[in-house]
Design an enzyme around this catalytic site. Structure first.
Site, PDB file in Angstrom:
ATOM      1  N   VAL A  52       0.872  -1.349   0.036  1.00  0.00           N
ATOM      2  CA  VAL A  52       0.165   0.004   0.046  1.00  0.00           C
ATOM      3  C   VAL A  52       0.951   1.156   0.166  1.00  0.00           C
ATOM      4  O   VAL A  52       0.317   2.278  -0.043  1.00  0.00           O
ATOM      5  CB  VAL A  52      -0.997  -0.038   1.329  1.00  0.00           C
ATOM      6  CG1 VAL A  52      -1.948  -1.163   0.919  1.00  0.00           C
ATOM      7  CG2 VAL A  52      -0.203  -0.123   2.386  1.00  0.00           C
ATOM      8  N   TYR A  53       2.289   1.105  -0.005  1.00  0.00           N
ATOM      9  CA  TYR A  53       2.943   2.364   0.146  1.00  0.00           C
ATOM     10  C   TYR A  53       2.854   2.942  -1.230  1.00  0.00           C
ATOM     11  O   TYR A  53       3.289   2.445  -2.381  1.00  0.00           O
ATOM     12  CB  TYR A  53       4.441   2.199   0.260  1.00  0.00           C
ATOM     13  CG  TYR A  53       4.646   1.701   1.893  1.00  0.00           C
ATOM     14  CD1 TYR A  53       3.906   1.941   2.611  1.00  0.00           C
ATOM     15  CD2 TYR A  53       6.087   1.262   2.162  1.00  0.00           C
ATOM     16  CE1 TYR A  53       4.066   1.387   4.144  1.00  0.00           C
ATOM     17  CE2 TYR A  53       6.326   0.693   3.364  1.00  0.00           C
ATOM     18  CZ  TYR A  53       5.191   0.808   4.797  1.00  0.00           C
ATOM     19  OH  TYR A  53       5.645   0.368   5.695  1.00  0.00           O
ATOM     20  N   SER A  54       2.215   4.369  -1.129  1.00  0.00           N
ATOM     21  CA  SER A  54       2.130   5.124  -2.348  1.00  0.00           C
ATOM     22  C   SER A  54       1.512   4.329  -3.585  1.00  0.00           C
ATOM     23  O   SER A  54       1.635   4.515  -4.648  1.00  0.00           O
ATOM     24  CB  SER A  54       3.441   5.590  -3.177  1.00  0.00           C
ATOM     25  OG  SER A  54       4.051   6.339  -2.027  1.00  0.00           O
TER      26      SER A  54
END
Length: 316
Positions: A52-54
């Site tokens: 889910v990072y960026s």
């Protein structure tokens, strides 16, 4: 850079990890490349990311850099799953294994060295969630597995379940926020992971950046606290109590001829159960500063003073 085993497992990592939460958001690909190069050149191996990072861009950038900048085999790649793009927790077997396949695709690799449950999903039976970890290891898509942001009892339950029957993938790593400004894991989580023979990977070991001392006289432009998406994340550590701890770190750094950043990192790095703090630098310059902590071992009297000033009983 020195290396350590993660808990009692055979997984060996550099004793400082590189976090990628800002990659693709506050950290541009060119600066991410500079970070990874500096980290690898210093002997760093553990690189931590999440699906889910960026919105997946952090994994895409890391995947590109493993093809163009640093050899994948020189890194210990860790990623996480269990949070949907809309923020909902999902520990179902269906979601987790699909998320792992998507991570492998974005990273451009056949396997990750460490795959972690990003959060505990109370709506899904834990045994179902953990079965996805077993499948990931059995299928060769992950070499080791762990959990992140679990409470002490949740981590203990997961680790015990995985050890109860032969052939299950053991929980070797536990990731949690831990710093001089957040010593909550010492109450239950660290005793639980020590009992489970797992290693702790502290995230935000610099107290969300506050322990660098940058916020002593206000909020600098360009800092995380000055951004709309991180302001509330940093704000809880800008109170008077945290300020008192920061001043003690600054005093220790002045006495040792080093930086507050190095002192704060060295403190958490050498706590019981810790395998590798994960530093999420916004810029390569910040990461280079963090790498200086490798040469620092805190004298006992300074460590004890920092223990006392940051004691949990004095925290909010």
């Amino acid at each position: 850079m020195k290396e350590r085993h993660v808990g009692r497992s055979g997984l060996v990592v550099s004793r400082l990890g590189l976090g990628t939460m800002t990659w693709g958001q506050d950290t541009e690909p060119d600066d991410a490349a500079a970070q990874l190069s500096a980290f690898a050149d210093a002997g760093g191996t553990l690189v931590d990311t999440a699906d889910v990072y960026s919105d997946g861009d952090a994994e895409r950038i890391l995947g590109h850099l493993m093809r163009e900048t640093v050899d994948r085999e020189d890194l210990v790649v860790s990623t996480k799953a269990a949070i949907r793009p809309d923020g909902r927790y999902d520990g179902s077997r269906r979601h987790l294994l699909s998320a792992l396949d998507a991570s492998l695709d974005r990273l451009g690799v056949e396997y990750v060295d460490l795959w972690q449950l990003h959060v505990h999903d109370p709506a899904t039976p834990l045994e179902e969630t953990l079965s996805a970890l077993d499948e990931a290891v059995a299928s060769g898509r992950a070499r080791y597995v762990g959990v992140a942001n679990f409470t002490g009892w949740q981590a203990a339950k997961a680790a015990t379940w995985q050890r109860a029957w032969p052939g299950r993938a053991p929980v070797v790593a536990v990731q949690a926020e831990y710093s001089l400004l957040c010593r909550d894991p010492e109450r239950e989580l660290i005793p639980a992971l020590l009992d489970a023979e797992a290693g702790l990977l502290p995230w935000s070991p610099l107290g969300r950046g506050v322990l660098t001392g940058k916020y002593r006289t206000g909020i600098p432009s360009g800092s995380r606290a000055a951004t709309a998406h991180f302001a509330e994340f940093v704000r809880p550590f800008l109170d008077e109590e945290c300020g008192r701890i920061v001043e003690s770190v600054v005093t220790a750094a002045e006495g040792l001829g080093t930086t507050p950043l190095a002192v704060a990192l060295a403190w958490v790095r050498d706590r019981p159960g810790v395998a590798a703090p994960i530093v999420g630098a916004r810029t390569s310059a910040q990461l280079v500063q963090a790498l200086t902590s490798e040469a620092l071992t805190l004298p006992d009297e300074i460590r004890r003073a920092l223990d006392d000033v940051s004691d949990m009983s004095a925290q909010h």
